[in-house]
Design an enzyme around this catalytic site. Structure first.
Site, PDB file in Angstrom:
ATOM      1  N   TYR A  56       0.844  -1.207   0.000  1.00 17.62           N
ATOM      2  CA  TYR A  56       0.000   0.000   0.000  1.00 17.62           C
ATOM      3  C   TYR A  56       0.875   1.251   0.000  1.00 17.62           C
ATOM      4  O   TYR A  56       2.054   1.186   0.348  1.00 17.62           O
ATOM      5  CB  TYR A  56      -0.922  -0.008   1.227  1.00 17.62           C
ATOM      6  CG  TYR A  56      -2.065   0.958   1.102  1.00 17.62           C
ATOM      7  CD1 TYR A  56      -2.929   0.895   0.022  1.00 17.62           C
ATOM      8  CD2 TYR A  56      -2.281   1.942   2.060  1.00 17.62           C
ATOM      9  CE1 TYR A  56      -3.983   1.791  -0.105  1.00 17.62           C
ATOM     10  CE2 TYR A  56      -3.330   2.838   1.946  1.00 17.62           C
ATOM     11  CZ  TYR A  56      -4.177   2.755   0.854  1.00 17.62           C
ATOM     12  OH  TYR A  56      -5.214   3.643   0.730  1.00 17.62           O
ATOM     13  N   ASN A  95     -15.170   4.762  -0.671  1.00 12.78           N
ATOM     14  CA  ASN A  95     -15.517   4.673  -2.093  1.00 12.78           C
ATOM     15  C   ASN A  95     -16.398   5.814  -2.615  1.00 12.78           C
ATOM     16  O   ASN A  95     -16.077   6.389  -3.671  1.00 12.78           O
ATOM     17  CB  ASN A  95     -16.117   3.297  -2.406  1.00 12.78           C
ATOM     18  CG  ASN A  95     -15.038   2.213  -2.401  1.00 12.78           C
ATOM     19  OD1 ASN A  95     -13.846   2.529  -2.373  1.00 12.78           O
ATOM     20  ND2 ASN A  95     -15.435   0.955  -2.428  1.00 12.78           N
ATOM     21  N   ASN A 149     -17.989  -2.339 -12.157  1.00 12.66           N
ATOM     22  CA  ASN A 149     -18.848  -3.002 -11.159  1.00 12.66           C
ATOM     23  C   ASN A 149     -18.247  -2.963  -9.761  1.00 12.66           C
ATOM     24  O   ASN A 149     -18.826  -3.501  -8.817  1.00 12.66           O
ATOM     25  CB  ASN A 149     -19.093  -4.461 -11.547  1.00 12.66           C
ATOM     26  CG  ASN A 149     -17.826  -5.296 -11.475  1.00 12.66           C
ATOM     27  OD1 ASN A 149     -16.797  -4.901 -12.016  1.00 12.66           O
ATOM     28  ND2 ASN A 149     -17.868  -6.444 -10.809  1.00 12.66           N
ATOM     29  N   SER A 150     -17.071  -2.352  -9.603  1.00 11.81           N
ATOM     30  CA  SER A 150     -16.452  -2.254  -8.277  1.00 11.81           C
ATOM     31  C   SER A 150     -17.283  -1.332  -7.394  1.00 11.81           C
ATOM     32  O   SER A 150     -18.180  -0.627  -7.887  1.00 11.81           O
ATOM     33  CB  SER A 150     -15.037  -1.693  -8.413  1.00 11.81           C
ATOM     34  OG  SER A 150     -15.112  -0.351  -8.850  1.00 11.81           O
ATOM     35  N   GLY A 153      -6.466   2.989  -9.080  1.00 14.98           N
ATOM     36  CA  GLY A 153      -6.313   1.609  -8.605  1.00 14.98           C
ATOM     37  C   GLY A 153      -5.511   0.823  -9.622  1.00 14.98           C
ATOM     38  O   GLY A 153      -5.281   1.282 -10.759  1.00 14.98           O
ATOM     39  N   VAL A 208      -7.522   8.976  -2.187  1.00 15.66           N
ATOM     40  CA  VAL A 208      -8.447   9.667  -1.285  1.00 15.66           C
ATOM     41  C   VAL A 208      -7.790   9.968   0.062  1.00 15.66           C
ATOM     42  O   VAL A 208      -8.128  10.954   0.725  1.00 15.66           O
ATOM     43  CB  VAL A 208      -9.775   8.871  -1.143  1.00 15.66           C
ATOM     44  CG1 VAL A 208      -9.617   7.649  -0.257  1.00 15.66           C
ATOM     45  CG2 VAL A 208     -10.907   9.771  -0.667  1.00 15.66           C
TER      46      VAL A 208
HETATM   47  N1  LIG Z   1      -6.984   5.771  -4.928  1.00 20.61           N
HETATM   48  C1  LIG Z   1      -7.943   5.781  -4.013  1.00 20.61           C
HETATM   49  O1  LIG Z   1      -8.092   6.699  -3.229  1.00 20.61           O
HETATM   50  C2  LIG Z   1      -8.874   4.610  -3.933  1.00 20.61           C
HETATM   51  C3  LIG Z   1      -9.999   4.633  -3.100  1.00 20.61           C
HETATM   52  C4  LIG Z   1     -10.850   3.529  -3.117  1.00 20.61           C
HETATM   53  C5  LIG Z   1     -10.563   2.435  -3.913  1.00 20.61           C
HETATM   54  N2  LIG Z   1      -9.434   2.463  -4.655  1.00 20.61           N
HETATM   55  C6  LIG Z   1      -9.078   1.364  -5.571  1.00 20.61           C
HETATM   56  O2  LIG Z   1     -10.156   1.183  -6.433  1.00 20.61           O
HETATM   57  C7  LIG Z   1     -10.199  -0.163  -6.854  1.00 20.61           C
HETATM   58  C8  LIG Z   1     -11.591  -0.693  -6.596  1.00 20.61           C
HETATM   59  O3  LIG Z   1     -11.833  -0.701  -5.200  1.00 20.61           O
HETATM   60  P1  LIG Z   1     -13.261  -1.202  -4.670  1.00 20.61           P
HETATM   61  O4  LIG Z   1     -13.278  -1.165  -3.207  1.00 20.61           O
HETATM   62  O5  LIG Z   1     -14.298  -0.461  -5.419  1.00 20.61           O
HETATM   63  O6  LIG Z   1     -13.175  -2.728  -5.179  1.00 20.61           O
HETATM   64  P2  LIG Z   1     -14.214  -3.929  -5.140  1.00 20.61           P
HETATM   65  O7  LIG Z   1     -15.598  -3.425  -4.921  1.00 20.61           O
HETATM   66  O8  LIG Z   1     -13.647  -4.938  -4.219  1.00 20.61           O
HETATM   67  O9  LIG Z   1     -14.138  -4.466  -6.649  1.00 20.61           O
HETATM   68  C9  LIG Z   1     -12.951  -4.918  -7.221  1.00 20.61           C
HETATM   69  C10 LIG Z   1     -13.027  -4.667  -8.722  1.00 20.61           C
HETATM   70  O10 LIG Z   1     -11.777  -4.959  -9.336  1.00 20.61           O
HETATM   71  C11 LIG Z   1     -12.007  -5.777 -10.475  1.00 20.61           C
HETATM   72  N3  LIG Z   1     -10.833  -6.610 -10.688  1.00 20.61           N
HETATM   73  C12 LIG Z   1     -10.263  -7.457  -9.819  1.00 20.61           C
HETATM   74  N4  LIG Z   1      -9.166  -8.015 -10.363  1.00 20.61           N
HETATM   75  C13 LIG Z   1      -9.062  -7.515 -11.611  1.00 20.61           C
HETATM   76  C14 LIG Z   1      -8.150  -7.727 -12.682  1.00 20.61           C
HETATM   77  N5  LIG Z   1      -7.114  -8.554 -12.568  1.00 20.61           N
HETATM   78  N6  LIG Z   1      -8.360  -7.051 -13.828  1.00 20.61           N
HETATM   79  C15 LIG Z   1      -9.407  -6.206 -13.961  1.00 20.61           C
HETATM   80  N7  LIG Z   1     -10.297  -5.970 -12.971  1.00 20.61           N
HETATM   81  C16 LIG Z   1     -10.128  -6.616 -11.825  1.00 20.61           C
HETATM   82  C17 LIG Z   1     -13.233  -6.582 -10.111  1.00 20.61           C
HETATM   83  O11 LIG Z   1     -13.811  -7.123 -11.270  1.00 20.61           O
HETATM   84  P3  LIG Z   1     -14.535  -8.568 -11.213  1.00 20.61           P
HETATM   85  O12 LIG Z   1     -15.791  -8.353 -10.402  1.00 20.61           O
HETATM   86  O13 LIG Z   1     -14.777  -8.901 -12.638  1.00 20.61           O
HETATM   87  O14 LIG Z   1     -13.563  -9.496 -10.510  1.00 20.61           O
HETATM   88  C18 LIG Z   1     -14.073  -5.503  -9.448  1.00 20.61           C
HETATM   89  O15 LIG Z   1     -14.678  -4.688 -10.417  1.00 20.61           O
HETATM   90  C19 LIG Z   1      -9.100  -0.877  -6.070  1.00 20.61           C
HETATM   91  O16 LIG Z   1      -7.933  -0.923  -6.864  1.00 20.61           O
HETATM   92  C20 LIG Z   1      -8.876   0.035  -4.891  1.00 20.61           C
HETATM   93  O17 LIG Z   1      -7.585  -0.089  -4.333  1.00 20.61           O
HETATM   94  C21 LIG Z   1      -8.591   3.514  -4.696  1.00 20.61           C
END
Ligand SMILES: NC(=O)c1ccc[n+]([C@@H]2O[C@H](COP(=O)([O-])OP(=O)(O)OC[C@H]3O[C@@H](n4cnc5c(N)ncnc54)[C@H](OP(=O)(O)O)[C@@H]3O)[C@@H](O)[C@H]2O)c1
Length: 326
Positions: free
Chosen positions: A56, A123, A149-150, A233, A259
């Site tokens: 992280y 999120n 869909n995340s 992400g 964030v």
């Molecule tokens: N930068 C920031 O401030 C911030 C804040 C929040 C979240 N995030 C990031 O945002 C992303 C989503 O978080 P979340 O909590 O919304 O996740 P989540 O609800 O757990 O969903 C995970 C998502 O990632 C997809 N995924 C998993 N492995 C993958 C791969 N190898 N290739 C393509 N897609 C893949 C899944 O698709 P499937 O359903 O098809 O498996 C699903 O759409 C994460 O990377 C997280 O670290 C970043």
């Protein structure tokens, strides 16, 4: 009398389900301005898995109680007992009791289900900030996102819909298309065929990337000249792949968002203003993301292994109440 807490903690990084530990800790005495909070529910987010593996963006001092967001109930201290609270960016939700500074928490009305409240701090603000802070979008403007869909992707769809922005949503499974359309997605595509080849005639101003690699490149290629591509992400765990021409001939701007960094610089007034704007969507249930399974805290190893699986139908949650000794 000293207060005990059951915690899921990390002493050294590694494979999440192998390195996580359940321990009994003793809490220090409550100081003025502090509150005792009993966490209720917390999600397992990708960031939690990355903290466990040591990948992280910030590395907490170990040992540390895990869990980067959640909702809890005040049981003692300077806020009314029974008040539900969340505390953005206060690691340490995977436990049965914790101490927080009253000034760092935000009250949450009891009518919001705990499962929803537990997932409001990360999120929805991520989606909101990415839609508001990079490009001045107007009603009718188009944006594109992958991992649609995340949890974040669904919040992007909900907020964009409320603001009149049009979304193109890339997923890797076609069975998700009706579900995202029902949430308000304007267009949902799978990545079986290169995404840039599937889109024509749209002036897309913003691309939101949570995957990296080829997926990031494809959504960048759909952008109009001077468009902005925001990486937040890296679910695919591959570096960004970019064409020189996207920079030279189209001046695409590649940016990033975290964030945690936003919260670090935000005032309490900024946070309240954001949640005030999001409040109607929260109350309308627009951030109620699907939940695949809820585990008691003591089943943390199974829960972590489950959360790391791809193609889930929803989030994996931890219930701290179920962890309390009988
Ligand atoms: N930068 C920031 O401030 C911030 C804040 C929040 C979240 N995030 C990031 O945002 C992303 C989503 O978080 P979340 O909590 O919304 O996740 P989540 O609800 O757990 O969903 C995970 C998502 O990632 C997809 N995924 C998993 N492995 C993958 C791969 N190898 N290739 C393509 N897609 C893949 C899944 O698709 P499937 O359903 O098809 O498996 C699903 O759409 C994460 O990377 C997280 O670290 C970043």
């Amino acid at each position: 009398m000293s207060q005990k807490t059951t915690v899921a903690c990390l002493r050294e990084v590694g494979i999440p389900e192998q390195v996580v530990r359940i321990e009994e800790w003793e809490l220090p005495a409550l100081q003025p301005g502090q509150i005792l909070v009993e966490p209720l529910i917390s999600p397992i987010n990708p960031a939690d898995l990355n903290i466990l593996t040591g990948t992280y963006g910030s590395k907490p001092t170990l040992p540390v109680v895990l869990g980067n967001e959640g909702v809890g109930v005040v049981t003692a201290g300077s806020l009314p007992a029974g008040q539900r609270v969340l505390a953005p960016m206060q690691l340490g939700w995977w436990c049965t009791a914790r101490i927080l500074n009253a000034a760092e928490v935000f009250p949450i009305p009891a009518e919001i289900p705990a499962e929803v409240a537990a997932m409001l701090a990360v999120n929805p603000p991520t989606a909101y900030r990415m839609l508001m802070d990079f490009v001045e979008l107007k009603p009718g403007d188009w944006l594109i996102q992958n991992a649609a869909n995340s949890g974040v992707g669904r919040c992007v769809i909900a907020i964009a819909k409320a603001k009149g922005f049009h979304t193109i949503n890339v997923v890797r499974r076609k069975e998700l298309i009706p579900e995202l359309e029902a949430l308000g997605a304007d267009l949902v595509l799978t990545d079986e065929t290169p995404v840039a080849k599937q889109i024509t005639g749209k002036e897309i101003k913003l691309a939101l990337n949570a995957v990296g690699g080829e997926s990031a490149r494809q959504i960048a290629k759909t952008l109009a000249p001077h468009g902005t591509h925001v990486t937040y992400g890296a679910m695919g765990r591959e570096p960004l792949r970019l064409d020189n021409g996207l920079l030279i001939f189209r001046d695409i701007r590649f940016r990033g968002f975290w964030v945690s960094d936003w919260y670090r610089h935000a005032t309490r007034a900024d946070i309240i203003a954001m949640f005030t704007e999001l409040r109607p969507l929260i109350h309308a249930g627009k951030f109620n993301v699907p939940i695949e399974q809820t585990y008691p805290l003591v089943k943390i190893r199974e829960a972590l292994a489950h959360a790391a699986r791809a193609e889930r139908t929803g989030k994996i949650l931890l219930s701290m109440k179920a962890a309390a000794p009988a």
